[in-house]
Design a protein around this motif. Structure first.
Motif, PDB file in Angstrom:
ATOM      1  N   GLY A   1      21.443  26.352  26.471  1.00  0.00           N
ATOM      2  CA  GLY A   1      22.399  25.505  27.176  1.00  0.00           C
ATOM      3  C   GLY A   1      22.492  24.112  26.598  1.00  0.00           C
ATOM      4  N   LYS A   2      22.142  23.977  25.326  1.00  0.00           N
ATOM      5  CA  LYS A   2      22.115  22.654  24.683  1.00  0.00           C
ATOM      6  C   LYS A   2      23.045  22.572  23.463  1.00  0.00           C
ATOM      7  CE  LYS A   2      17.360  21.621  26.116  1.00  0.00           C
ATOM      8  NZ  LYS A   2      15.996  21.241  25.651  1.00  0.00           N
ATOM      9  N   ALA A   3      24.106  23.366  23.475  1.00  0.00           N
ATOM     10  CA  ALA A   3      25.024  23.342  22.332  1.00  0.00           C
ATOM     11  C   ALA A   3      25.644  21.967  22.139  1.00  0.00           C
ATOM     12  CB  ALA A   3      26.118  24.390  22.523  1.00  0.00           C
ATOM     13  N   ASN A   4      25.754  21.213  23.223  1.00  0.00           N
ATOM     14  CA  ASN A   4      26.355  19.875  23.113  1.00  0.00           C
ATOM     15  C   ASN A   4      25.429  18.851  22.478  1.00  0.00           C
ATOM     16  OD1 ASN A   4      24.585  19.728  25.248  1.00  0.00           O
ATOM     17  ND2 ASN A   4      25.969  18.601  26.600  1.00  0.00           N
ATOM     18  N   THR A   5      24.179  19.251  22.181  1.00  0.00           N
ATOM     19  CA  THR A   5      23.241  18.338  21.518  1.00  0.00           C
ATOM     20  C   THR A   5      23.163  18.581  20.016  1.00  0.00           C
ATOM     21  OG1 THR A   5      21.313  19.783  21.810  1.00  0.00           O
ATOM     22  CG2 THR A   5      21.859  18.289  23.627  1.00  0.00           C
ATOM     23  N   LEU A   6      23.857  19.597  19.540  1.00  0.00           N
ATOM     24  CA  LEU A   6      23.876  19.876  18.111  1.00  0.00           C
ATOM     25  C   LEU A   6      24.609  18.757  17.359  1.00  0.00           C
ATOM     26  CD1 LEU A   6      24.829  23.661  18.289  1.00  0.00           C
ATOM     27  CD2 LEU A   6      22.683  22.775  17.347  1.00  0.00           C
ATOM     28  N   THR A   7      24.442  18.740  16.059  1.00  0.00           N
ATOM     29  CA  THR A   7      25.169  17.786  15.204  1.00  0.00           C
ATOM     30  C   THR A   7      25.949  18.573  14.162  1.00  0.00           C
ATOM     31  OG1 THR A   7      23.420  16.134  15.494  1.00  0.00           O
ATOM     32  CG2 THR A   7      24.994  15.792  13.701  1.00  0.00           C
ATOM     33  N   PRO A   8      27.276  18.618  14.283  1.00  0.00           N
ATOM     34  CA  PRO A   8      28.076  18.115  15.395  1.00  0.00           C
ATOM     35  C   PRO A   8      27.882  18.967  16.644  1.00  0.00           C
ATOM     36  CG  PRO A   8      29.441  19.374  13.915  1.00  0.00           C
ATOM     37  CD  PRO A   8      28.101  19.282  13.258  1.00  0.00           C
ATOM     38  N   PRO A   9      28.237  18.447  17.807  1.00  0.00           N
ATOM     39  CA  PRO A   9      28.061  19.227  19.029  1.00  0.00           C
ATOM     40  C   PRO A   9      29.085  20.346  19.140  1.00  0.00           C
ATOM     41  CG  PRO A   9      29.227  17.200  19.520  1.00  0.00           C
ATOM     42  CD  PRO A   9      28.816  17.114  18.075  1.00  0.00           C
ATOM     43  N   ASN A  10      28.788  21.324  19.978  1.00  0.00           N
ATOM     44  CA  ASN A  10      29.793  22.293  20.406  1.00  0.00           C
ATOM     45  C   ASN A  10      29.952  22.078  21.909  1.00  0.00           C
ATOM     46  OD1 ASN A  10      30.925  24.725  21.636  1.00  0.00           O
ATOM     47  ND2 ASN A  10      30.712  25.688  19.633  1.00  0.00           N
ATOM     48  N   THR A  11      31.103  21.581  22.317  1.00  0.00           N
ATOM     49  CA  THR A  11      31.308  21.204  23.721  1.00  0.00           C
ATOM     50  C   THR A  11      32.165  22.201  24.482  1.00  0.00           C
ATOM     51  OG1 THR A  11      33.202  19.812  23.138  1.00  0.00           O
ATOM     52  CG2 THR A  11      31.028  18.756  23.207  1.00  0.00           C
ATOM     53  N   LEU A  12      32.342  23.402  23.920  1.00  0.00           N
ATOM     54  CA  LEU A  12      33.041  24.440  24.672  1.00  0.00           C
ATOM     55  C   LEU A  12      32.277  24.757  25.955  1.00  0.00           C
ATOM     56  CD1 LEU A  12      34.000  26.943  21.833  1.00  0.00           C
ATOM     57  CD2 LEU A  12      35.618  25.731  23.307  1.00  0.00           C
ATOM     58  N   GLU A  13      33.022  25.077  26.999  1.00  0.00           N
ATOM     59  CA  GLU A  13      32.372  25.423  28.260  1.00  0.00           C
ATOM     60  C   GLU A  13      31.491  26.657  28.092  1.00  0.00           C
ATOM     61  OE1 GLU A  13      33.592  26.559  32.884  1.00  0.00           O
ATOM     62  OE2 GLU A  13      35.111  25.865  31.466  1.00  0.00           O
ATOM     63  N   LYS A  14      31.967  27.614  27.304  1.00  0.00           N
ATOM     64  CA  LYS A  14      31.198  28.820  27.015  1.00  0.00           C
ATOM     65  C   LYS A  14      31.209  29.077  25.510  1.00  0.00           C
ATOM     66  CE  LYS A  14      32.189  31.049  31.464  1.00  0.00           C
ATOM     67  NZ  LYS A  14      32.784  32.240  32.136  1.00  0.00           N
ATOM     68  N   PRO A  15      30.328  28.415  24.777  1.00  0.00           N
ATOM     69  CA  PRO A  15      30.268  28.625  23.323  1.00  0.00           C
ATOM     70  C   PRO A  15      29.969  30.079  22.985  1.00  0.00           C
ATOM     71  CG  PRO A  15      28.949  26.722  23.983  1.00  0.00           C
ATOM     72  CD  PRO A  15      29.307  27.447  25.237  1.00  0.00           C
ATOM     73  N   ARG A  16      30.535  30.536  21.887  1.00  0.00           N
ATOM     74  CA  ARG A  16      30.367  31.934  21.479  1.00  0.00           C
ATOM     75  C   ARG A  16      29.100  32.100  20.642  1.00  0.00           C
ATOM     76  NH1 ARG A  16      34.669  34.913  23.997  1.00  0.00           N
ATOM     77  NH2 ARG A  16      36.371  33.413  24.242  1.00  0.00           N
ATOM     78  N   LEU A  17      28.269  33.057  21.025  1.00  0.00           N
ATOM     79  CA  LEU A  17      27.108  33.390  20.203  1.00  0.00           C
ATOM     80  C   LEU A  17      27.539  34.165  18.966  1.00  0.00           C
ATOM     81  CD1 LEU A  17      24.647  34.457  23.032  1.00  0.00           C
ATOM     82  CD2 LEU A  17      24.284  32.564  21.429  1.00  0.00           C
ATOM     83  N   ILE A  18      26.797  33.978  17.890  1.00  0.00           N
ATOM     84  CA  ILE A  18      27.042  34.716  16.650  1.00  0.00           C
ATOM     85  C   ILE A  18      25.785  35.549  16.393  1.00  0.00           C
ATOM     86  CG2 ILE A  18      27.712  34.531  14.219  1.00  0.00           C
ATOM     87  CD1 ILE A  18      29.742  33.294  16.109  1.00  0.00           C
ATOM     88  N   GLU A  19      25.705  36.733  17.027  1.00  0.00           N
ATOM     89  CA  GLU A  19      24.449  37.492  16.940  1.00  0.00           C
ATOM     90  C   GLU A  19      24.623  39.007  16.864  1.00  0.00           C
ATOM     91  OE1 GLU A  19      22.105  36.663  20.381  1.00  0.00           O
ATOM     92  OE2 GLU A  19      23.576  37.438  21.801  1.00  0.00           O
ATOM     93  N   LYS A  20      25.842  39.516  17.031  1.00  0.00           N
ATOM     94  CA  LYS A  20      26.034  40.958  17.037  1.00  0.00           C
ATOM     95  C   LYS A  20      26.927  41.370  15.869  1.00  0.00           C
ATOM     96  CE  LYS A  20      27.562  44.828  19.919  1.00  0.00           C
ATOM     97  NZ  LYS A  20      28.167  45.226  21.224  1.00  0.00           N
ATOM     98  N   GLY A  21      26.338  42.118  14.915  1.00  0.00           N
ATOM     99  CA  GLY A  21      27.108  42.559  13.767  1.00  0.00           C
ATOM    100  C   GLY A  21      28.077  43.680  14.098  1.00  0.00           C
ATOM    101  N   PRO A  22      29.005  43.937  13.206  1.00  0.00           N
ATOM    102  CA  PRO A  22      29.190  43.240  11.926  1.00  0.00           C
ATOM    103  C   PRO A  22      29.769  41.840  12.115  1.00  0.00           C
ATOM    104  CG  PRO A  22      30.898  44.889  12.238  1.00  0.00           C
ATOM    105  CD  PRO A  22      29.925  45.082  13.359  1.00  0.00           C
ATOM    106  N   PHE A  23      29.501  40.997  11.125  1.00  0.00           N
ATOM    107  CA  PHE A  23      29.941  39.608  11.144  1.00  0.00           C
ATOM    108  C   PHE A  23      31.086  39.428  10.150  1.00  0.00           C
ATOM    109  CE2 PHE A  23      25.470  39.923  12.159  1.00  0.00           C
ATOM    110  CZ  PHE A  23      25.374  39.202  13.341  1.00  0.00           C
ATOM    111  N   MET A  24      31.941  38.467  10.422  1.00  0.00           N
ATOM    112  CA  MET A  24      33.133  38.261   9.589  1.00  0.00           C
ATOM    113  C   MET A  24      33.301  36.782   9.265  1.00  0.00           C
ATOM    114  SD  MET A  24      35.668  40.746  11.811  1.00  0.00           S
ATOM    115  CE  MET A  24      36.856  41.135  10.524  1.00  0.00           C
TER     116      MET A  24
END
Length: 497
Positions: A396-419
């Motif tokens: 729940g700390k995506a808004n602390t990243l540099t740069p932040p991600n301030t989406l209300e529900k940021p999308r995880l990138i964890e289930k393949g296949p990836f594009m």
């Protein structure tokens, strides 16, 4: 210069033939014009056969006016046919059918937020109030159908109406249905007819325009009610882009039409219009070599530079992402990274299909490592960045990243296949042009309407600044196109009466 005042000089240079018939044509053109010029008379003359131009012509014809559309290309070739077919609107029959709730006040607030409070307030309010009727008119007048609304992140929310039909993108379907309606109403459309100047009198009233037709003949089209400028902006004119926006912007690939050369400026300039927002433009993601358009897919994953690092908040609108890219990334190339959890979301699926139809590269892998290697990205860097991103989202700390991600529900990138989708920041349209009144009348520098001159679509200025909610330009084109047609037709009727 003794004995020649400014007024006399103006008359001599621009209106040298005013007393004999009042033409606003540069002296150089007058000197070469030896053959008699053919004249045709209409109530309303529309310049440009895009969404705004056809809306103006249809409305004028419905009000009983004799109208003609002049188009410099051999077919509709402006931004409409390249558009995704999005209309940004509220209080529509589509929303009501789906039980979606919205208010004009909320819509107005969001429009002003996106324009950084610099969009003209009165025109923005008018837009919000009339957007619903624009959607209804397209269905009633042209038979346009809309797909079910997909609720998006702010600022799109539940207001995105996408044209449905066989042709892709949706703007091509829209253009066909509007042109079919124009033909059904027997409104003449003169293709390969390039307007080279407006015709006016020594009071700076617009009386018509001069064009060169497909037979290379000069023809004067006189308009009792007025001329409606629907020529689009100047994003394909590199000199004008450099002049008003700077050289960096001029290197951006073009997302829309490559024939919009700034006639909204060059044709109107002799009438001293009030130009506004000339340094502002709409941008969006584009795969320049193939013109594949990922647009709002930037909000469904992670944005990476070629060095494997994130560079912007994924909550930024697709317009803002594209506007900033040339300033952040010298070569203006980046990637949208998504996973299989979003591929069936209609918004994402449509954009994947765009890449496939355009044969644009999509780099895939069952693991992050495989995807990064396929895209020729630094594998270890990408793996590290995605892990850091996923960990922050889960905490729940995506808004602390540099740069932040301030989406209300940021999308995880964890289930393949990836594009991975390569893209650039591209220019779609310019926001600058002559300021208009609520009646689509072009204003002069004294804030007074120029009699007989109207503007609609991307040809006008004042409504948009910095950014807009996706679908706003097509909606505005219909709103002020219809208004311009109605007003010009009424003015022609008043003159006849």
């Amino acid at each position: 210069m003794t004995g020649i005042n400014r007024r006399g000089l103006l008359k001599g240079s621009i209106f040298g033939m005013a007393a004999a018939g009042a033409s606003v044509i540069p002296v150089a053109v007058q000197a070469q014009a030896a053959a008699p010029v053919k004249t045709e008379e209409y109530d309303v003359v529309v310049i440009g056969c895009g969404c705004a131009g056809m809306a103006a012509a249809l409305e004028a014809a419905d009000k009983g006016a004799k109208v003609v559309i002049l188009e410099k290309m051999s077919r509709p070739a402006g931004n409409t046919i390249f558009a995704g077919g999005h209309f940004n609107a509220t209080n529509t029959y589509v929303q009501k059918a789906q039980g979606l709730q919205d208010t004009i006040d909320d819509f107005y607030r969001d429009m002003m937020i996106v324009s950084q409070q610099r969009g003209d307030k009165a025109l923005t309010r008018q837009y919000c109030e009339m957007s619903g009727s624009a959607i209804q008119w397209l269905t009633d007048e042209c038979g346009v159908k809309f797909k079910p609304i997909v609720v998006e992140v702010f600022p799109g929310l539940n207001r995105g109406h996408v044209v449905d039909g066989k042709l892709k993108p949706g703007g091509a379907q829209l253009s066909k249905q509007m042109l079919d309606t124009v033909k059904a109403k027997k409104i003449p459309v003169l293709f390969n007819t390039k307007v080279i100047s407006l015709i006016g009198d020594n009071r700076l009233h617009v009386l018509g325009c001069r064009a060169v037709n497909e037979d290379d003949e000069a023809v004067d089209f006189m308009a009792k009610g007025g001329v409606v400028i629907c020529t689009g902006g100047f994003h394909a004119n590199k000199e004008m882009v450099c002049r008003y926006m700077g050289g960096d912007v001029a290197w951006m690939p073009i997302r829309g039409s490559n024939v919009l050369q700034g006639e909204n400026i060059t044709l109107t300039m002799p009438f001293n219009p009030k130009y506004v927002n000339m340094d502002q433009f709409h941008a969006g993601p584009i795969h320049g070599p193939t013109r594949a358009n990922p647009s709002t897919m930037v909000n469904y994953g992670v944005l990476l530079k070629e060095d494997g690092t994130r560079f912007l908040d994924e909550a930024e609108t697709y317009v803002s992402v594209a506007q900033k890219m040339p300033k952040i990334i010298p070569n203006n190339w980046a990637f949208i990274i998504i996973d299989s959890q979003v591929v069936d979301v209609p918004t994402v699926k449509a954009r994947i299909d765009r890449y496939k139809r355009a044969k644009a590269p999509i780099y895939t892998g069952n693991t992050i490592e495989e995807m990064a290697k396929a895209a020729n990205l630094p594998v270890e860097q990408v793996v590290s960045v995605i892990k850091e991103y996923n960990d922050a989202v889960k905490a729940g700390k995506a808004n602390t990243l540099t740069p932040p991600n301030t989406l209300e529900k940021p999308r995880l990138i964890e289930k393949g296949p990836f594009m991975a989708f390569p893209f650039q920041g591209g220019m779609t349209a310019t926001f600058g042009g002559p300021m208009i009144t609520a009646k689509s009348e072009v204003l002069n520098n004294d804030d007074k309407p120029i009699p007989g001159l109207y503007a609609a679509g991307n040809a006008l200025g004042g409504i948009f600044y910095h950014d807009y909610i996706v679908g706003s330009q097509l909606t505005a084109a219909v709103i002020w196109g219809r208004i311009a047609g109605e007003q010009a037709a009424a003015r022609a009727g008043a003159k006849q009466g």
